[in-house]
Every structure is written in structure tokens, then in C-alpha cells.
Design an enzyme around this catalytic site. Sequence first.
Site, PDB file in Angstrom:
ATOM      1  N   CYS A   1       0.821  -1.192   0.000  1.00 31.88           N
ATOM      2  CA  CYS A   1       0.000   0.000   0.000  1.00 31.88           C
ATOM      3  C   CYS A   1       0.869   1.262   0.000  1.00 31.88           C
ATOM      4  O   CYS A   1       1.539   1.536  -0.986  1.00 31.88           O
ATOM      5  CB  CYS A   1      -0.965  -0.024   1.187  1.00 31.88           C
ATOM      6  SG  CYS A   1      -2.312   1.167   1.041  1.00 31.88           S
TER       7      CYS A   1
ATOM      8  N   HIS B   1      -3.794  -5.148  -0.535  1.00 31.62           N
ATOM      9  CA  HIS B   1      -3.486  -5.712   0.787  1.00 31.62           C
ATOM     10  C   HIS B   1      -3.518  -7.239   0.767  1.00 31.62           C
ATOM     11  O   HIS B   1      -4.580  -7.851   0.955  1.00 31.62           O
ATOM     12  CB  HIS B   1      -4.479  -5.189   1.824  1.00 31.62           C
ATOM     13  CG  HIS B   1      -4.210  -3.785   2.247  1.00 31.62           C
ATOM     14  ND1 HIS B   1      -3.396  -3.467   3.310  1.00 31.62           N
ATOM     15  CD2 HIS B   1      -4.622  -2.608   1.738  1.00 31.62           C
ATOM     16  CE1 HIS B   1      -3.327  -2.153   3.444  1.00 31.62           C
ATOM     17  NE2 HIS B   1      -4.070  -1.605   2.500  1.00 31.62           N
TER      18      HIS B   1
ATOM     19  N   GLU C   1      -2.611  -9.195   2.976  1.00 29.06           N
ATOM     20  CA  GLU C   1      -2.981  -9.712   4.308  1.00 29.06           C
ATOM     21  C   GLU C   1      -4.469  -9.584   4.583  1.00 29.06           C
ATOM     22  O   GLU C   1      -4.974 -10.118   5.565  1.00 29.06           O
ATOM     23  CB  GLU C   1      -2.197  -8.976   5.395  1.00 29.06           C
ATOM     24  CG  GLU C   1      -2.823  -7.687   5.901  1.00 29.06           C
ATOM     25  CD  GLU C   1      -2.875  -6.558   4.878  1.00 29.06           C
ATOM     26  OE1 GLU C   1      -3.651  -5.613   5.073  1.00 29.06           O
ATOM     27  OE2 GLU C   1      -2.118  -6.616   3.878  1.00 29.06           O
TER      28      GLU C   1
END
Length: 795
Positions: free
Chosen positions: A241, A325, A327
Site C-alpha cells: 500500500c 493488501h 494480508e
Amino acid sequence: ISFGSETPVNGEVVFTTGMVGYTESLTDPSYRGQILTLTYPMVGNYGVPDPAAVDEYGLLKAFESSKIHAKALLVQDYSYTYSHWDAKMSLSQWLRNEGVPAVHGIDTRLLTKKIRSSGAMLGKIEFERGKKTVLADPNQSNLVALVSTKEVKIFGAGNPLKIVAVDCGMKSNIIRMLVQRGAEVKLVPWDHDLYAELAHCDGVFISNGPGDPVKCEKTIAELRRVIAAPPDLMRPIFGICLGNQLLALAAGASTAKLPFGNRGQNQPVINVETGECYITPQNHGYAVVDATLPTGWRTLFKNANDGSNEGIRHETKPFFTAQFHPEAQSGPTDTAFLFDVFLAAVRDRSGVLRFPVRQVRPPARRYKKVLLLGSGGLSIGQAGEFDYSGSQAIKALKEEGVLVVLMNPNIASVQTNIGEDDSTSRADSVFFLPVTPEYVEQVIKRERPDGILISMGGQTALNCGVALHNSGVLAKYGVEVMGTPVATVIATEDRQIFNDKLNEIGEKIARSSTAETVDAAKAVALEIGYPVMIRAAYTLGGLGSGICETEAALEDKARIALALSPQILVEKSLLGTFSCVLRLLATLQLFSDAQNFDPLGVHTGDSIVLAPSQTLSNREYHMLRETAIKVVRHLGVVGECNIQYALHPLSLDYCIIEVNARLSRSSALASKATGYPLAFVAAKIALGITLPEITNTVTGTTQACFEPSLDYVVTKIPRWDLGKFEGVSQHIALRMVDPSIRGFEPRGEPLNHAQLLSELKKPTDKRIFAIAQALETGEFSPAEVTLHSNIDPGS
């Protein structure tokens, strides 16, 4: 209407399209300074977990940081009643505790349209008789300095891989992902002397964070030193990001503010090196300008919709980033493998990034003529919804220049219209003959198609296709089954093979065994213990299935089921557990999820269905999504399928009930509810065309590789008028939709306490009205209604 803290605030108004995950989003430091608009209309249904609960790594279980970072929350409707086993408080209570304002009663669809057309804008919230505030742009400040750690912290102490992580607003799940993979994470402030760490670490990570990346001058300066380090100090670098933007700026590129940013859980991203497309969660308002990347750097990922940069890499050094992202939290973890790529480079110290090799698909076969099997005439289990799917499939096939032979559709359908005036969306020839192996063989012999679609006509077409394959008819005439292979169809229909397949990958199913006689079924039931559920293989709409509480009931149901099917499955009853259905395209994306109003024990077709699900948290939603993709990939489904779960109401435990490797009766509902033309896309996939190659027919500009994110709720109410049938069981969920029923209210003569209790416990067509009476009179509280009916109050 205020439901948070009544504190005046100002900030940048943005929107996110996620349907779950409000606790994770609100605590994401990347939302610092922003007034967050949730496009999903009903918020707060599943409450808020314990804000103090931590995992084995010392990280908060349900939150991405220790506080809410969004300045305020805007939603359309707020649910004052929450329902979830893990909830400790309401969303309203949590917001007030944190001092964060929240407002509902906002037309968030109109607000989102305004942002999309005019770009992200400044906003403020003021309250009557309260203090006033002024508009102010948070991006003019160094927001990273506000959210970054003020001291060095260690996570996963003692793990072999030493990673120094620059905290620009790092989400907890990023730390968790690294630690779980064997990393010791040294979290350092945004302005830390990073170059000095190279001699003591194995790799460098740059986190997400809020605001304009150019404000992080100290971080950019340190990264310039790091990427220019001599070979003995060169370390693999991974940024996520804001980390993508900071590394690009350090390399010499520039960034620009996006009109309204990309935020949500369903953004398609393409790996420009392999052509693969991933579904990703995102939260950013700035992007790297690809054209400014200097020599030695290149674009790694790009957004499939707007073409903006989604990641970069160095051509010779182990430096790479992702703007999205991997994750998740909230969102899908389809790209979590990037953490493995990073840590693999850290381990081998070769300076080479090894991304997974894309599985090369065989070249698409060119079909000249396709036989499309319909579902036959209208009858119970063979609904007209299949006709909608067939119409969509014809349109897709004709668009690709394929001749279409249609066999036995509903005679009232537009499918049957043939004419040169609309040859692009109508079948070339139609046969009104029964969908049986004998008649289908005659059509094949006459028309000589080179492909056959058996997944668009429900169970009738599917069973016929399997029979034609097993008898050798298809091979005799050189007809190829398009889409899902017959072996996969058999694996999903044969209950024993299905169980064996799921056991191969360690997936959760109810304890069960197959039987081909009544005595064998009784023996299995005795071993498993009553109550049991029996399911018939290869049958229409759950025909022959049901719950048996006694041996006598089992004998009756097993005898009926075995008259319909050569095999039944006897399994441990999951009566009362939460039932939900996920629908997927086997190119591995979820396009619809639905939650049954009734708990397991009432057939999905007989229950009120809500789409999307109402009380699934982000953790549950994506847990089920990931297992669905895992199962579909293992089974080898190509095209559309659905998977039904039983989810325990008080834990994360679940069981897979069944997988249908075809379009179902509810596929038409799912298509209309989501705006995603499921059968149309599934037919294209059956031709060998991939999702990134298919245009989104709604927008006409973006691609079909996305997961719909609804800003409304769809309800399906079954239409059964049992008064027209003599001797029929009334154990279904709701009577036919009737103009005389004004809505959710008591109906008919009031029931006494015993009658009311009986109706609550039994899933009959009158239960919904009994619930209305119980709540209106106060004879039973909402908690007592849930106790006796097992219906989730959040439904």
C-alpha cells in the site's frame, strides 16, 4: 440520526465497498483523517468483539490497531440489535467509547455516486447545540507521523528470519502473516535510521499508512540509501500500500492522487508478467505514476478496471511491492502468497524473486455447434428459473459465433423464439422432446453437435449428461461435455465419492456413510446415533432427503429415497445450525452468498433466504470463501457451482453439506440480485474464455473478473400454497406470498401458549406468523424465540 459520539469532526469523505469487516476497517490506520462511508446498507448486525482480546502473538484478535482511526462513520441503516456469538458490545457503544461520531439515515448510494463523479471531497459533521468545526484537508499533514509507533517493538521473538518493518500505520494482520511464516518482526518508527538496520536484519518491510506519501520525506530518504546499498548489505524489500508509493518515490518515480481512490474488498488486479488476475482488498487514495518509473524498475501489478499502478519491482534486485493488501483484514487473502515470495527471497539470499508459475491452460477449443439441454417442462424440482439460465447461455454462445441447438425448454419461454431479426440471442433450432438419454441421442445423431452443455438445465440435464457419458453415446458421436468434466459431476453427486474427495484435503463434513438398502441405512444410523439426515444422490431439489429422529421415520424416508435414487447418504443431523450458501465461478471468485432465515433442517428452497448474509463477520465470511475455493479447485469444477455450509451458531466450526457443480434454481435469483449475469459468464468459461477476457455487460468497459458488492439486501420468500394439496406435509417455512398477508404480523386466530410453542419449534408454513404473535404480545422474548426456533435474531 446519530449513533456514535456527538463530537464535531472534519475530514476527507471516502467510501468503501466491503459487505463485512467494519471493525477491521475502522481500526485500519490508513483511514486516519477520513470520514468513512460504508456502501453496504445494514451495518452493526454482528456487533463488536472484545476490544481487549489478543492472540498468541500479542496482537488484537479482531482489530487492525488499538483504536479507531477513521474520523467518523456514515451508513444508511444501523442495526440497533446485534447477533453474534463473539460480540461483546454494539457498534454504537464501541464508537461512543472511542469518541467517534457516526450517523445513519444517510442515502449512501447517492453520496457514493457524488464521490465517484466529483472525487473525494472534504466534509464535516456538526451537531445541534454543539461546537462548530471547519473544513480541513487531512492530507496536508503528515498523517503517518500520527499513527506510527513511537518506540521499537519486537514480535515473534526468536524466529529465524529477522525482518525490520517500517511502521507507517502497519495493520496487525501484516505482522501476524510475517510471524506465522517464521519471521521475527522488529517494528520501527517511520523516521527510523533504516540503513543502520541492514547489518542486523535479513529483509526490509514497508507498511501501509494514511495520507499523501510525499509527506514522509524522512522515510523516502532512508529508502534511497537502502536500495542503493552495496551488495553485502542488499536485503530483499517488500512494501504494501503506502509502502508501494514510498519505494517508488525513493526510486525516483512520482505519485498522484486518484479521483476517489480504490477502497473495498473486490478490486481485480492483474499481474502484468503472468496475466493472472486476483481479487484484492484495497484502501488507498494515491497511486504510483507508471510512466515515471526510472530505468531498472517496472510495473508488476495493475488495476484491471482503471489501469492504475498496483505494484512495482526492480529488474535485478529482490525489491517488490503491492498497492493492494495481501494480508486482507478485511477482505480476501487470495494474494497472501506474496509474503511467501518475500520470505523465500530472504531465506535463500540469492537476490531472486520467485513468483508462483502460472498454470498454463490448454488453448480454448473452437466449437461450431453446441447442444444445450434444458430442464424440461415445469414441475416441482424443475423450475422455470433454469430457463433464464438457458437464455443467458444462448446469448453468450451466439456472441461467440456458435450454432445453438436447444432441447426441451419451457414452452412459454423467450428461449424458443427463433427468427433472423434477433439471431444473436436465440437458438438456431429447438426440439420439444423429453430430456432423456434416448431422445437426446436422436437429436445428437441428427444435429451432430461437437459440444454439449449439461449444467444449465438443473438436475434433469445433469443426470442425462452423465448417463450419455457412461453409455458411450457422447464418445460415439464425438461430443464433448463443456465446462465441468463428467468425472467432477459424478464426484459431487455420488455421496461417497464426494466425502472421499473432501477427506483428501482435510475439509469438514458431517459424520456419514452411504447406503443402498433400508437395512444398511438403519445400520449406519445406529452407529452414528439419532437424529440423522438422509440425502438421496442424483435427485431434484433435495427430493428424498429429510431428518429422521427415530428408526421408524428412517425406514419410511429411506424407502422413499431409495425408490428415487440408487444411493442415499446417512449423516449426523446438524439440525439447528446456521445454514448459508456461497455461489462461485470456478475461475475462483465468489459472486454471491446467501443466508437462510431458518436454521438447518428446512430445505433452502423452502426457507426465506437473505442475500447477502446478515450476521457473518469478516472472519467467517472469508473463512467460508477460502474453503469454497479450495474445494472447487480440488474437485475440478469449470463454470458455476454452489456450496452449502452448516455453520455452528456459537463458534467458527462448520461443515460442508453439498456442492452442486451446475447452475441451480437460485442461480437466476443470484444473477438478478447481484446484477452479475452468471449463466452468461459461465457459458463463456465453458468455451475456454477466462474472466479477464470477458467484458462486464453492466459497465461495458470493465471486465467480468470481480466480486459483486451490494448496497442493498435481497429477500427470497418461497411461494407455496399448501391448501391446494391434500395430505401434504406443512413442514416448510412460509405460506405462499398472498395479497391478504399485509406483512410480518400475526394472522388468523390467536394461538394459546402451547400452540405458540409448538409452532416456534416446528418449521411449518405458519411459523413466521407465530413468531410475529410471540413478539407482538410479548409472550416470548426475542431471546426465547431464538431458543425455541434456532433462528438467528440477526436474520
